[in-house]
Design an enzyme around this catalytic site. Structure first.
Site, PDB file in Angstrom:
ATOM      1  N   GLU A 155      -0.069  -7.479  -0.266  1.00 41.13           N
ATOM      2  CA  GLU A 155      -0.429  -6.980  -1.827  1.00 41.13           C
ATOM      3  C   GLU A 155       0.229  -7.812  -2.472  1.00 41.13           C
ATOM      4  O   GLU A 155      -0.489  -8.256  -3.752  1.00 41.13           O
ATOM      5  CB  GLU A 155       1.143  -5.946  -1.845  1.00 41.13           C
ATOM      6  CG  GLU A 155       0.837  -4.523  -1.232  1.00 41.13           C
ATOM      7  CD  GLU A 155       2.240  -3.924  -1.123  1.00 41.13           C
ATOM      8  OE1 GLU A 155       2.627  -3.775  -0.149  1.00 41.13           O
ATOM      9  OE2 GLU A 155       2.300  -2.651  -1.637  1.00 41.13           O
TER      10      GLU A 155
ATOM     11  N   ASN B 181       7.797  -9.465  -7.257  1.00 40.49           N
ATOM     12  CA  ASN B 181       7.913  -7.981  -6.937  1.00 40.49           C
ATOM     13  C   ASN B 181       9.739  -8.055  -6.797  1.00 40.49           C
ATOM     14  O   ASN B 181      10.590  -8.068  -5.645  1.00 40.49           O
ATOM     15  CB  ASN B 181       7.729  -7.173  -5.496  1.00 40.49           C
ATOM     16  CG  ASN B 181       7.610  -6.249  -4.954  1.00 40.49           C
ATOM     17  OD1 ASN B 181       8.836  -5.763  -5.755  1.00 40.49           O
ATOM     18  ND2 ASN B 181       7.807  -6.141  -3.834  1.00 40.49           N
TER      19      ASN B 181
ATOM     20  N   ARG C 122       4.774  -7.041  -9.598  1.00 41.59           N
ATOM     21  CA  ARG C 122       3.961  -5.823  -8.937  1.00 41.59           C
ATOM     22  C   ARG C 122       5.259  -5.137 -10.059  1.00 41.59           C
ATOM     23  O   ARG C 122       6.433  -5.034 -10.378  1.00 41.59           O
ATOM     24  CB  ARG C 122       4.896  -5.479  -7.680  1.00 41.59           C
ATOM     25  CG  ARG C 122       4.656  -4.050  -7.316  1.00 41.59           C
ATOM     26  CD  ARG C 122       5.326  -3.619  -6.166  1.00 41.59           C
ATOM     27  NE  ARG C 122       4.608  -2.270  -5.688  1.00 41.59           N
ATOM     28  CZ  ARG C 122       5.955  -1.926  -4.762  1.00 41.59           C
ATOM     29  NH1 ARG C 122       6.942  -2.414  -4.277  1.00 41.59           N
ATOM     30  NH2 ARG C 122       5.652  -0.452  -4.883  1.00 41.59           N
TER      31      ARG C 122
ATOM     32  N   ARG D   4      12.814   8.792   2.707  1.00 43.10           N
ATOM     33  CA  ARG D   4      11.506   9.849   1.971  1.00 43.10           C
ATOM     34  C   ARG D   4      11.348  10.729   2.691  1.00 43.10           C
ATOM     35  O   ARG D   4      10.818  10.510   3.274  1.00 43.10           O
ATOM     36  CB  ARG D   4      11.327   9.803   0.854  1.00 43.10           C
ATOM     37  CG  ARG D   4      12.154   8.589  -0.529  1.00 43.10           C
ATOM     38  CD  ARG D   4      10.308   8.531  -1.235  1.00 43.10           C
ATOM     39  NE  ARG D   4      10.664   7.195  -1.777  1.00 43.10           N
ATOM     40  CZ  ARG D   4       9.793   5.485  -2.116  1.00 43.10           C
ATOM     41  NH1 ARG D   4       8.645   6.065  -1.154  1.00 43.10           N
ATOM     42  NH2 ARG D   4      10.270   5.383  -2.670  1.00 43.10           N
TER      43      ARG D   4
ATOM     44  N   HIS E 110       1.766   2.725  -4.559  1.00 41.73           N
ATOM     45  CA  HIS E 110       0.959   1.537  -3.362  1.00 41.73           C
ATOM     46  C   HIS E 110      -0.684   1.433  -3.603  1.00 41.73           C
ATOM     47  O   HIS E 110      -1.259   0.737  -2.550  1.00 41.73           O
ATOM     48  CB  HIS E 110       1.172   1.921  -1.902  1.00 41.73           C
ATOM     49  CG  HIS E 110       1.853   2.161  -1.231  1.00 41.73           C
ATOM     50  ND1 HIS E 110       3.067   3.610   0.407  1.00 41.73           N
ATOM     51  CD2 HIS E 110       2.958   1.640  -1.526  1.00 41.73           C
ATOM     52  CE1 HIS E 110       3.891   3.163   0.324  1.00 41.73           C
ATOM     53  NE2 HIS E 110       4.702   2.274  -1.146  1.00 41.73           N
TER      54      HIS E 110
END
Ligand code: AMP
Length: 395
Positions: A383, A9, A90, A240, A179
Site C-alpha cells: 500500500e 499512515n 493515507r 471485527r 483497502h
C-alpha cells in the site's frame, strides 16, 4: 539521491511512515511510532537493514513526527539529501466527494474533516497526522490517497443498501469500500502475472490482514467489495466480525441494555477473532487450533466459511473468473488457511498445488497447478508503494 515520497499512515495512537523512491520502489527508510499519547511510547526506525528503537513518552502526533524527524537526522537517511518531493497520506474515507489522489489544501482538509461523520475512528487521526506532517514539511505538497477511492464507481446495484432511499441519500448511507489502494495494486499486479491486459482480467482479491476485505474486479474496475459504509461489513477480521444481522443490535439494545457506544465497541473491538477467542492475531489462532483449543478451531471455521461464501458470490458476480488472489499478512503467509479456503471449490475450477502453496518462496507466485484456470495467486500487497506512486503521478 533521486526524489523520494514520504508516505504517512496515521492512526489513532500510531504513525507508520516510509520514505520511498516512487520510480524504483526502493525503500530508503521506514518506521513505526506506537502508543502516542499513552504510556510506553516507542519509535522503531529502519534505515537500510539497521533498526533503531527508542522508548520515550510521545505526547501527541506532532511530537511523534518530530521524533521521526530526529531519527532521520541522527541515523539517516538525511532528508535534505533525499529530496522529499511530496508527502503521501493515507486517508480512510473520501465519501462521495473524493476518490482520486488530491493535494491537501486547507479547503480539502476541511472537507475531509466533514467526512469524519462517516469514519469517526479513522479520518480524525489521519488528519492529526496530516497537520503534524504539514508543520514539519511545510514546503512540499501533501497528497491525500483515499482508501475508498478504488471503489468510487462500484455499480449502483452493489453500492446501494436497500433501505429508505431518501434517508440513505440524506445521510450518505451507501457502500464505499476500503483497502482500495491494496485491491487496486494487487489486482493490477495479478493481471501482470497472468500476462493479460488489465482490461481483460477478472479477479477476486482477498486482502486478509488484521482488517480483511474481498473485492471482485472486472477489467480493472471494482464491481463488488465486502466492506460497506464502514469497515465493519464483510469478512471475519481480527477484532471485527463482519456481516451480522442488524436485528442483533436492536436485540442487544433491548435485552442487554447496550447503548450506541457499547455496540460500537462490541463491533469494532470485541468481535471477530478477538471476540470469539480472546485474541486477534491469526498466527496465534492457528497455533491454538492446532494444539486442540476448541474456541480457536471454531473461530477458524467461521473465518474460512465466510471466505468461501464470498468467493462463490463474487464468482457469480464476475461471471468469469481468471484468478483468485491472496494478499496481506494472513493471505501471504498462512498456507494452511489458503488450502482450506480453496478445498472443495472445484465446482469453480479452483485448485491448489500443495507443493507450490507450501513453498517457502515469497513474492508474487502461482499456487494453483500449472495451467489451471482460474489461477490461484499470492501477491504481496504494498500500500505504501501504491500511495507513493499515486502522489508522484499527481505531481
Ligand atoms: P497485516 O494487517 O496485513 O499486517 O496482517 C496481520 C495478520 O497477519 C496478523 O493476524 C498475523 O497473525 C497474520 N500473520 C502474519 N504472519 C503470519 C503467518 N506466518 N501465519 C499466519 N498468520 C500470519
Amino acid at each position: 539521491m533521486s526524489a523520494h515520497v514520504l508516505v504517512i499512515n496515521s492512526g489513532s495512537s500510531s504513525i507508520k511512515y516510509r520514505l520511498i523512491d516512487p520510480v524504483s520502489g526502493a525503500i530508503a527508510a521506514r518506521g513505526l511510532i506506537e502508543r502516542i499519547g499513552e504510556t510506553g511510547g516507542r519509535i522503531a526506525h529502519v534505515n537500510g537493514g539497521a533498526e533503531t528503537v527508542r522508548e520515550t513518552e510521545i505526547a501527541d502526533h506532532r511530537a511523534g513526527m518530530a521524533l521521526a524527524y530526529e531519527m532521520f537526522t541522527e541515523v539517516g537517511p538525511d532528508l535534505s539529501a533525499a529530496e522529499v518531493a511530496a508527502v503521501g497520506h493515507r486517508i480512510v474515507h473520501g465519501g462521495r466527494r473524493f476518490h482520486a489522489p488530491t493535494v491537501l489544501t486547507d479547503e480539502v482538509i476541511a472537507e475531509i474533516e466533514r467526512l469524519s461523520v462517516l469514519a469517526p475512528l479513522h479520518n480524525p487521526p489521519n488528519l492529526v497526522g496530516v497537520a503534524a506532517a504539514r508543520e514539519k514539511f511545510p514546503d512540499v505538497p501533501h497528497v491525500a490517497v483515499f482508501d475508498t477511492g478504488f471503489f468510487h464507481d462500484l455499480p449502483e446495484a452493489a453500492a446501494t443498501y436497500a433501505i429508505d432511499a431518501e434517508l440513505a441519500e440524506r445521510h450518505g448511507v451507501r457502500r464505499y469500500g476500503f483497502h482500495g489502494t491494496s485491491h487496486d495494486y494487487v489486482s493490477a499486479r495479478a493481471a501482470e502475472v497472468l500476462g493479460r491486459d488489465r482490461a481483460e482480467a477478472n479477479v477476486i482479491v482477498l486482502h486478509l490482514g488484521n482488517g480483511a476485505s474481498a473485492s471482485a474486479v472486472r477489467g480493472g474496475r471494482a464491481v463488488e467489495t465486502s466492506m460497506g459504509m464502514t469497515p465493519l461489513e464483510g469478512l471475519v477480521m481480527g477484532t471485527r466480525g463482519g456481516d451480522i444481522d442488524p436485528g442483533v443490535l436492536m436485540h442487544l439494545e433491548r435485552s442487554a441494555g447496550m447503548d450506541v457506544a457499547a455496540l460500537d465497541d462490541l463491533l469494532n473491538h470485541r468481535s471477530g477473532l478477538q471476540g470469539m477467542t480472546g485474541g486477534n492475531d491469526f498466527r496465534t489462532l492457528t497455533e491454538r487450533a492446532e494444539a486442540g483449543d476448541e474456541a480457536a478451531r471454531h473461530a477458524y471455521q467461521v473465518y474460512v466459511h465466510r471466505l468461501r461464501k464470498y468467493i462463490g458470490a463474487y464468482t457469480a458476480v464476475l461471471g468469469r473468473l481468471d484468478a483468485l488472489v491472496f494478499t496481506a499478512g494472513v493471505g501471504e503467509n498462512a498456507a494452511g488457511l489458503r488450502a482450506d479456503v480453496v478445498a472443495g471449490l472445484e465446482v469453480f475450477g479452483l485448485a491448489i498445488d500443495p507443493e507450490r502453496n507450501g513453498s517457502a518462496e515469497r513474492g508474487e507466485r502461482y499456487i494453483s497447478p500449472a495451467g489451471a484456470t482460474p489461477a490461484v495467486l499470492v501477491i504481496p500487497t504494498d500500500e505504501e508503494l501504491a500511495i507513493a506512486r499515486d502522489a508522484w503521478a499527481l505531481l
